[in-house]
Design an enzyme around this catalytic site. Structure first.
Site, PDB file in Angstrom:
ATOM      1  CG  ASP A   5      34.735 -17.447  70.313  1.00  0.00           C
ATOM      2  OD1 ASP A   5      34.084 -16.945  69.374  1.00  0.00           O
ATOM      3  OD2 ASP A   5      34.500 -17.200  71.513  1.00  0.00           O
ATOM      4  NE  ARG A   6      28.367 -18.147  69.655  1.00  0.00           N
ATOM      5  CZ  ARG A   6      27.179 -17.589  69.406  1.00  0.00           C
ATOM      6  NH1 ARG A   6      27.104 -16.315  68.980  1.00  0.00           N
ATOM      7  NH2 ARG A   6      26.068 -18.269  69.576  1.00  0.00           N
TER       8      ARG A   6
HETATM    9  C1  LIG Z   1      30.675 -13.648  72.157  1.00  0.00           C
HETATM   10  C2  LIG Z   1      32.182 -13.568  72.160  1.00  0.00           C
HETATM   11  C3  LIG Z   1      32.648 -12.175  72.577  1.00  0.00           C
HETATM   12  C4  LIG Z   1      32.725 -14.614  73.149  1.00  0.00           C
HETATM   13  O1  LIG Z   1      34.076 -14.401  73.329  1.00  0.00           O
HETATM   14  P1  LIG Z   1      34.873 -14.971  74.638  1.00  0.00           P
HETATM   15  O2  LIG Z   1      33.929 -15.032  75.773  1.00  0.00           O
HETATM   16  O3  LIG Z   1      35.304 -16.333  74.240  1.00  0.00           O
HETATM   17  O4  LIG Z   1      36.014 -14.042  74.843  1.00  0.00           O
HETATM   18  C5  LIG Z   1      32.728 -13.909  70.743  1.00  0.00           C
HETATM   19  O5  LIG Z   1      32.218 -15.157  70.356  1.00  0.00           O
HETATM   20  C6  LIG Z   1      32.334 -12.875  69.709  1.00  0.00           C
HETATM   21  O6  LIG Z   1      32.982 -11.859  69.572  1.00  0.00           O
HETATM   22  N1  LIG Z   1      31.222 -13.161  68.927  1.00  0.00           N
HETATM   23  C7  LIG Z   1      30.785 -12.278  67.874  1.00  0.00           C
HETATM   24  C8  LIG Z   1      29.273 -12.146  67.857  1.00  0.00           C
HETATM   25  C9  LIG Z   1      28.524 -13.469  67.613  1.00  0.00           C
HETATM   26  O7  LIG Z   1      29.081 -14.545  67.875  1.00  0.00           O
HETATM   27  O8  LIG Z   1      27.350 -13.393  67.143  1.00  0.00           O
HETATM   28  K   LIG Z   2      33.600 -17.849  75.813  1.00  0.00           K
END
Ligand SMILES: CC(C)(COP(=O)(O)O)[C@@H](O)C(=O)NCCC(=O)O
Ligand SMILES: [K+]
Ligand SMILES: Nc1ncnc2c1ncn2[C@@H]1O[C@H](COP(=O)(O)OP(=O)(O)O)[C@@H](O)[C@H]1O
Length: 244
Positions: free
Chosen positions: A96-97
């Protein structure tokens, strides 16, 4: 015509695009995925591709029932993105990021960009004016904060989101609302001030389920675009088609 799906940790958001135009938006619970996608594809029969960014616990498997109807693109770290990934652990970075960073890179070229996505978590993603994705921050979202206060204490009630009257909470409920909401706002304004001090030529994009609630409370005036992730997913897919 494509169907984009954003599987977050709280909800699923979807949108049908014709080019860069949104034909219809959808939001639904994760347990309604198959039923909802079926209904959407019955209504929009010209969809040729299903493009998914998932950070929730829904994997590609859940979409394969549709592969006889349209092409499934379940985005992974192996896909091509329009930025240089400088994250020290690139394979753990949330898809997503990565999609948010891709959208910011494509929509606002040659600028420093900060994307703030206020959802289950608040994520901060920074892409510099040379399209280097540098990273950012992960912080508990609004609902998570209320739930944590209730789940990890003996006496605090579980409250629903509500705007605090003052930063001085004069009751248990007001103290919780102030701590959660003002803490959230001060955190975001604090991060923005820090980035502003270190980077010029800087644009901020605010999105996520809590963006509307937040936008009017932040000291830093920024525009909320609750559809930014899906728009970015559509653009990332187009970029992949044009550059693969
Ligand atoms: C941080 C998150 C849980 C955000 O997810 P969301 O709030 O969009 O559901 C997701 O970007 C994620 O699982 N990230 C993995 C770890 C990282 O980005 O370093
Ligand atoms: K988010
Ligand atoms: N109908 C709703 N159901 C659940 N959360 C909602 C709803 N409306 C607004 N929200 C807020 O949106 C946040 C979830 O935002 P969202 O961006 O959908 O999360 P994610 O992408 O992590 O699934 C919740 O923390 C909650 O505060």
């Amino acid at each position: 015509m494509i169907l984009t799906v954003d599987v977050g940790n709280t909800r699923i958001k979807a949108a049908v695009f014709e080019g860069s135009t949104v034909l219809e938006n959808f939001v639904f619970e994760k347990n309604k995925l198959e039923k909802k996608i079926k209904i959407i594809l019955e209504k929009f029969q010209n969809c040729t591709d299903l493009v998914v960014a998932s950070v929730g616990n829904i994997e590609k498997q859940s979409f394969l029932t549709f592969e006889d109807q349209l092409k499934i693109h379940f985005l992974t770290h192996e896909d091509i993105f329009p930025f240089i990934n400088k994250y020290a652990t690139p394979k753990t970075l949330g898809i997503d990021r990565m999609v948010l960073a891709a959208g910011a890179t494509l929509q606002f070229p040659k600028q420093n960009r900060l994307v703030i996505d206020a959802g289950t978590c608040i994520t901060y993603d920074f892409i510099d004016e040379n399209d280097n994705y540098l990273g950012g921050a992960i912080s508990p979202g609004l609902r998570l904060r209320y739930e944590a206060l209730h789940n990890y204490t003996a006496k605090l009630p579980l409250l629903a989101l509500d705007a605090p009257e003052s930063y001085i909470g004069n009751s248990t409920k007001e103290a919780i609302h102030s701590g959660v909401v003002n803490g959230f706002v001060y955190e975001i304004d604090g991060f923005i001030d820090e980035y502003r001090e270190n980077f010029s030529n800087f644009i901020i994009i605010l999105t996520g389920g809590d963006a509307e609630f937040l936008a009017k409370r932040l000291k830093n005036t920024i525009f909320a675009n609750s559809n930014f992730l899906l728009e970015s997913l559509n653009q990332t897919f187009q970029y992949k088609i044009d550059n693969d």
